[in-house]
Design a protein around this motif. Structure first.
Motif, short mmCIF file in Angstrom:
data_model
loop_
_atom_site.label_atom_id
_atom_site.label_comp_id
_atom_site.label_asym_id
_atom_site.label_seq_id
_atom_site.Cartn_x
_atom_site.Cartn_y
_atom_site.Cartn_z
N LYS A 400 -37.65 -14.84 -48.32
CA LYS A 400 -38.47 -14.44 -49.48
C LYS A 400 -39.94 -14.41 -49.19
O LYS A 400 -40.69 -13.70 -49.85
N ASP A 401 -40.32 -15.19 -48.12
CA ASP A 401 -41.77 -15.27 -47.87
C ASP A 401 -42.14 -14.71 -46.50
O ASP A 401 -43.25 -14.89 -46.04
N GLY A 402 -41.18 -14.02 -45.81
CA GLY A 402 -41.55 -13.42 -44.54
C GLY A 402 -40.34 -13.07 -43.72
O GLY A 402 -39.21 -13.31 -44.10
N VAL A 403 -40.65 -12.53 -42.46
CA VAL A 403 -39.60 -12.07 -41.56
C VAL A 403 -39.77 -12.76 -40.23
O VAL A 403 -40.91 -12.88 -39.71
N VAL A 404 -38.68 -13.19 -39.59
CA VAL A 404 -38.73 -13.83 -38.27
C VAL A 404 -37.82 -13.04 -37.36
O VAL A 404 -36.86 -12.38 -37.80
N GLN A 405 -38.16 -13.06 -36.04
CA GLN A 405 -37.38 -12.39 -35.01
C GLN A 405 -36.50 -13.45 -34.37
O GLN A 405 -36.91 -14.57 -34.09
N SER A 406 -35.23 -13.05 -34.02
CA SER A 406 -34.33 -14.00 -33.34
C SER A 406 -33.50 -13.23 -32.33
O SER A 406 -33.40 -12.01 -32.38
N LYS A 407 -32.97 -13.96 -31.39
CA LYS A 407 -32.16 -13.36 -30.34
C LYS A 407 -30.82 -14.04 -30.36
O LYS A 407 -30.72 -15.27 -30.41
N VAL A 408 -29.79 -13.25 -30.24
CA VAL A 408 -28.41 -13.77 -30.28
C VAL A 408 -28.10 -14.31 -28.90
O VAL A 408 -28.30 -13.64 -27.91
N VAL A 409 -27.71 -15.60 -28.81
CA VAL A 409 -27.40 -16.22 -27.55
C VAL A 409 -25.89 -16.39 -27.44
O VAL A 409 -25.18 -16.41 -28.44
#
Length: 409
Positions: A400-409
């Motif tokens: 709701k307050d932003g976007v984060v990047q993630s990588k599938v391990v």
């Protein structure tokens, strides 16, 4: 033995008879034959065994003209004629005479009618018991009379005064009734009554559908004249006859056996005519009563129908006005209630829209993120399952307050 002449023998017999029968005798006998010549009456008299019709004795008798006039005056013309009938049992006072040329002869100078009446009454009682045992008394009376009696078969003598009285009484009735009478002529007294009446009954039976009833009538007469109507064969025929038989034999006191087996016994031919008229009058009276009743019922039904029709007319005139007034009142109520109903409906719809908006808000992505959920996407497209996220791929997780990047391990 010295022979004698026939005249001498007859003379001897005449003397014997004269000596042994000096006075007149009363003799019981039956008249077997009868003839008249020059004012004299010649009789053949017989006596029969009790249960046999064969004569046990027979003699000739004569009533000279002078004796006939005297006896006829003493007994009356009707009784005299009734007594001198073939087959009648009589008690005669006779003077026994024997003539050389004409043989034995009985000269009748008196008759006792009471003996004959007694014999007839005795025979009548025996026949009555026989009819009673056979169940014939009242049998013809069980037949129903037709409502109207118009076609009448009449058994009578054509020259009988009673027959003419009967026709006149029927023809001159005050009610205007018409009758169709058919005469079947028969002897009404004497030895021929039984045979001729039976013959005419058979003739009527052959045309039984042409008649409503049978009338057997004769005029008045002496008691001895009625002997022919105390006949067993005649009574049996009348009792079993298929049509009602009415009798008017013309006697005020005595009843014959025919009267006892007939449907209705009346005293005189005129009384029979009255009976027919009264019977038909009764039917006409019933018709008039029924007619009056039907007219009354029709008037009552018409009056009731008229009242019902009047009520219907009034109802047809009143009910539309009532219905119109009710509809107008209903329209007025609807006109008054419609704004309120419209406002209520508007408010309800607004409320419903607000509820739907709230639901839509809750179900939107923003609303979902506000409730703590995150949106996973890959290359700008949502990832709905684990299978869409491969090892080493980069995913974007939006909160709701932003976007984060993630990588599938």
């Amino acid at each position: 033995m010295q022979p004698i002449s026939l005249f001498e023998l007859q003379s001897f017999l005449r003397q014997v008879v004269a000596l042994n029968f000096p006075d007149a005798l009363w003799v019981r006998c039956e008249i077997a034959q009868l003839s008249q010549s020059r004012g004299h009456v010649y009789l053949e008299l017989v006596e029969k065994a009790e249960n046999d019709n064969e004569p046990t004795a027979q003699a000739s008798a004569v009533i000279w003209q002078s004796a006939q006039r005297r006896l006829q005056s003493k007994l009356g013309a009707a009784n005299w004629k009734a007594l001198l009938q073939v087959g009648t049992e009589v008690l005669l006072r006779v003077k026994v005479e024997h003539h050389e040329r004409y043989g034995l002869k009985l000269m009748v100078d008196d008759i006792d009618p009471s003996y004959t009446l007694g014999k007839l009454e005795q025979r009548r009682r025996q026949l009555y018991e026989q009819l009673k045992q056979q169940g014939l008394l009242g049998k013809n009376g069980e037949l129903p009379l037709r409502p109207v009696l118009q076609r009448i078969a009449v058994i009578s003598s054509e020259t009988a005064a009673g027959y003419q009285d009967f026709l006149q009484h029927l023809g001159e009735n005050a009610y205007g009734y018409t009758f169709k009478t058919s005469l079947f002529p028969a002897a009404m007294q004497g030895a021929l009554v039984e045979a001729e009446v039976l013959k005419q009954l058979r003739a009527i039976q052959r045309r039984v559908t042409a008649f409503d009833a049978v009338v057997l009538i004769r005029g008045g007469g002496a008691k001895l004249d009625l002997a022919g109507f105390d006949s067993l064969a005649l009574c049996e025929a009348i009792a079993k006859f298929p049509l009602p038989i009415l009798t008017g034999i013309g006697h005020d006191v005595d009843e014959t056996l025919v009267d006892l087996v007939a449907h209705t016994a009346l005293k005189t031919p005129t009384a029979v005519a009255d009976y027919l008229l009264q019977h038909n009058l009764q039917f006409e009276s019933q018709l008039l009563e029924l007619s009056q009743f039907l007219r009354y019922q029709a008037a009552e039904s018409f009056h009731a129908a008229e009242l019902q029709l009047s009520t219907c007319i009034q109802s047809l005139q009143t009910i539309p006005q009532l219905l119109l007034a009710r509809q107008q009142d209903k329209l007025q109520r609807l006109a008054a209630e419609l704004p309120l109903i419209a406002r209520y409906q508007q408010q309800a719809q607004v409320q419903k829209i607000e509820q739907l908006e709230q639901i839509c808000q809750l179900l939107s992505i923003e609303g979902t993120l506000q409730r703590g959920f995150a949106l996973v996407s890959k290359n700008g497209k949502p990832v709905a399952s684990v299978e869409g996220a491969l090892t080493g791929e980069k995913l974007e997780i939006e909160f709701k307050d932003g976007v984060v990047q993630s990588k599938v391990v």
